[in-house]
Design an enzyme around this catalytic site. Structure first.
Site, PDB file in Angstrom:
ATOM      1  N   GLY A   8      -4.415   6.155 -13.508  1.00 24.58           N
ATOM      2  CA  GLY A   8      -3.355   5.172 -13.786  1.00 24.58           C
ATOM      3  C   GLY A   8      -3.363   4.785 -15.252  1.00 24.58           C
ATOM      4  N   GLY A  19      -0.496   2.884 -17.229  1.00 29.14           N
ATOM      5  CA  GLY A  19      -0.063   1.551 -16.824  1.00 29.14           C
ATOM      6  C   GLY A  19      -0.442   0.502 -17.858  1.00 29.14           C
ATOM      7  N   GLN A  20      -0.213  -0.766 -17.489  1.00 27.91           N
ATOM      8  CA  GLN A  20      -0.413  -1.871 -18.441  1.00 27.91           C
ATOM      9  C   GLN A  20      -1.865  -1.954 -18.934  1.00 27.91           C
ATOM     10  OE1 GLN A  20      -0.109  -5.849 -16.855  1.00 27.91           O
ATOM     11  NE2 GLN A  20       0.256  -6.772 -18.850  1.00 27.91           N
ATOM     12  N   ASP A  55      -2.844  10.355 -15.077  1.00 30.35           N
ATOM     13  CA  ASP A  55      -1.792   9.610 -14.384  1.00 30.35           C
ATOM     14  C   ASP A  55      -0.939  10.631 -13.656  1.00 30.35           C
ATOM     15  OD1 ASP A  55       0.383   7.705 -13.778  1.00 30.35           O
ATOM     16  OD2 ASP A  55      -0.630   6.454 -15.246  1.00 30.35           O
ATOM     17  N   ASP A  94      -2.815  13.489  -9.456  1.00 31.08           N
ATOM     18  CA  ASP A  94      -2.487  12.474  -8.471  1.00 31.08           C
ATOM     19  C   ASP A  94      -3.764  12.096  -7.726  1.00 31.08           C
ATOM     20  OD1 ASP A  94      -1.509  10.838  -6.569  1.00 31.08           O
ATOM     21  OD2 ASP A  94       0.021  12.229  -5.812  1.00 31.08           O
ATOM     22  N   TYR A 115      -0.239  -6.560  -1.425  1.00 25.06           N
ATOM     23  CA  TYR A 115      -1.093  -6.266  -2.593  1.00 25.06           C
ATOM     24  C   TYR A 115      -2.404  -7.040  -2.472  1.00 25.06           C
ATOM     25  CZ  TYR A 115      -2.461  -6.644  -7.582  1.00 25.06           C
ATOM     26  OH  TYR A 115      -3.129  -6.650  -8.782  1.00 25.06           O
ATOM     27  N   LYS A 175      -6.202  -5.677  -2.016  1.00 19.27           N
ATOM     28  CA  LYS A 175      -7.284  -6.000  -2.961  1.00 19.27           C
ATOM     29  C   LYS A 175      -8.474  -6.603  -2.209  1.00 19.27           C
ATOM     30  CE  LYS A 175      -5.607  -4.554  -6.863  1.00 19.27           C
ATOM     31  NZ  LYS A 175      -6.200  -3.381  -7.501  1.00 19.27           N
TER      32      LYS A 175
HETATM   33  C1  AKB Z   1       0.618  -9.368 -10.281  1.00 23.17           C
HETATM   34  O1  AKB Z   1       1.340 -10.287 -10.708  1.00 23.17           O
HETATM   35  O2  AKB Z   1       0.847  -8.767  -9.226  1.00 23.17           O
HETATM   36  C2  AKB Z   1      -0.621  -8.998 -11.060  1.00 23.17           C
HETATM   37  C3  AKB Z   1      -1.836  -9.689 -10.544  1.00 23.17           C
HETATM   38  C4  AKB Z   1      -1.989 -11.149 -10.679  1.00 23.17           C
HETATM   39  O3  AKB Z   1      -2.694  -9.043 -10.025  1.00 23.17           O
HETATM   40  N1  AKB Z   1      -0.432  -9.302 -12.439  1.00 23.17           N
END
Ligand code: AKB
Length: 336
Positions: free
Chosen positions: A23, A26-27, A49, A67, A157, A161
Site C-alpha cells: 500500500g 497511499g497517504q 502497491d 496485490d 473499518y 482493525k
Molecule cells: C479514517 O478517518 O478512517 C482514518 C482513521 C482515523 O483511521 N483516518
C-alpha cells in the site's frame, strides 16, 4: 595499529534490513517509504502497491506492482527480496468502508492474514501494521480514551482493525512473530492525500484554503477528533519498530495521540495565515462516524514503553502544512 585491527571483534551482529511496504502509494506510504529509504538505503526498501504508482516511489528506488490479496505473489516477493521487515499499509478506511462493508472486511482482514502468515514462514521477519482510533466506539470513554477500554466500533473499518489487533497478538503469542502496531488518530499530511477516511477533512481544508480560499466541511463545527501530523506519525512508526523487544508490553496496538481539534478550531488557526478564509458546514454520514470516536487519546503506554513524544500541536502543524504546500505549489508552477 595492526594489532588493534587484528583484535577487533564486532560486539553485535549487524544485519542489513530488507524492507517491503505494501500500500506504498497511499497517504502513509507516500511519506514512510522515503523515510525508510533514507534510513536503510534505497536498495533495501521495496515499495509495492496494486494501484497505479506514485512517480517518486518508482524513480527513487525499488518498486513492485503486487496485490497483497494474493498470498503466492506476496510470499514470492518476500522471498526474492529477502525481506526482514514488512510495513503492511494497504487498507480501506472508515468512510469508504461503509459503502462496501463486505469488500472492506475482505481486503482489510485477508491482506493482514496473508502478511502475518508469510512473515511467520520466514525466519526473523518483523511486521508493522497500522491500527486506528476507529477500534473505539460510542461506548468507549470520550476524553483521554485509555489503552484498554470498552471497544464496540461503529464501522466495518473499526471492526476489522479490532479483529486485526487480536490477530497480531495471536501471532505474537502463538508463533513468536514480532508484530508491532499503532492506533493512528487522523493523519494530516502534505505529500500524500488521504482517501476515504472520516478525518480527511483536516487535509482537504488546506488544499481548498490555498486554492480557493474556502471549504465546505462534511463535519459539524464542534466535532473534536484526535489527530497527528505525518512527520510525527512517521517518526513514531520508526521508533516503535526500533524499540527494544523486551520493553514492549502492548501486542495489540499502542494508543497514539498528537493533538485534538474541531473543524471550527482548525479554520480559526488557518485564518491566522489566510484572514479571508471562509468555512461552511454540510455534515453528511461521516458525522455519525466522527462522533462515535473519542475526542482525545491517552497514549501513556507508548510514552512509557518506547519514549513516544509528539512534536507538533495545532498551531505548529497548521503553519508547517501551509508552508510546505505553498512550497510544493511554487515548485510545480516553476517546473510545469
Ligand atoms: C479514517 O478517518 O478512517 C482514518 C482513521 C482515523 O483511521 N483516518
Amino acid at each position: 595499529m595492526f594489532t588493534t585491527l587484528y583484535n577487533w571483534q564486532p560486539t553485535i551482529e549487524m544485519r542489513t534490513e530488507k524492507i517491503l511496504v505494501t500500500g506504498a502509494c497511499g497517504q502513509i506510504g507516500t511519506e514512510l517509504v522515503p523515510a525508510l529509504r533514507a534510513k536503510y538505503g534505497r536498495e533495501n526498501v521495496i515499495a509495492s502497491d496494486r494501484h497505479p504508482v506514485t512517480e517518486d516511489l518508482v524513480r527513487d528506488g525499488l518498486y513492485v506492482k503486487a496485490d497483497v490479496m494474493n498470498p503466492v505473489t506476496l510470499e514470492r516477493v518476500m522471498s526474492h527480496g529477502g525481506v526482514t521487515q514488512v510495513y503492511h499499509l494497504a487498507a480501506v478506511l472508515s468512510a469508504k468502508g461503509e459503502s462496501d462493508p463486505r469488500g472492506a472486511w475482505d481486503l482489510n482482514m485477508q491482506s493482514l492474514l496473508n502478511v502475518l502468515e508469510a512473515a511467520r514462514k520466514r525466519k526473523d521477519c518483523r511486521v508493522f501494521w497500522p491500527s486506528s482510533i476507529a477500534v473505539f466506539g460510542p461506548s468507549s470513554p470520550r476524553a483521554a480514551c485509555p489503552q484498554q477500554a470498552v471497544m464496540e466500533p461503529a464501522t466495518v473499518y473499526g471492526i476489522s482493525k479490532l479483529a486485526g489487533e487480536q490477530w497480531c497478538r495471536y501471532y505474537f503469542e502463538k508463533y513468536g512473530l514480532d508484530v508491532r502496531s499503532l492506533r493512528y488518530p487522523g493523519l494530516i499530511s502534505y505529500s500524500g492525500l488521504p482517501g476515504g477516511g472520516t478525518t480527511d477533512y483536516a487535509v482537504d481544508i488546506f488544499h481548498r484554503a490555498l486554492e480557493k480560499g474556502d471549504y465546505n466541511c462534511f463535519l459539524k463545527p464542534d466535532t473534536c477528533l484526535p489527530m497527528l501530523y505525518m512527520p510525527d506519525a512517521v517518526r513514531a512508526t520508526l521508533e516503535l519498530m526500533d524499540a527494544d523487544f523486551d520493553r514492549l508490553t502492548v501486542r495489540t496496538a499502542y494508543n497514539l495521540w498528537g493533538m485534538s481539534f474541531s473543524p471550527r478550531q482548525i479554520a480559526e488557526e488557518i485564518r491566522k495565515h489566510i484572514p479571508d478564509f471562509k468555512m461552511a458546514y454540510a455534515p453528511d454520514f461521516r458525522q455519525e462516524i466522527a462522533v462515535s470516536w473519542p475526542t482525545s487519546i491517552d497514549d501513556r503506554f507508548a510514552r512509557r514503553d518506547w519514549g513516544w513524544r509528539q512534536e507538533f500541536e495545532l498551531g505548529a502543524m497548521v503553519s508547517d502544512m501551509l508552508r510546505q504546500l505553498a512550497a510544493m505549489k511554487e515548485k510545480n508552477t516553476r517546473y510545469a
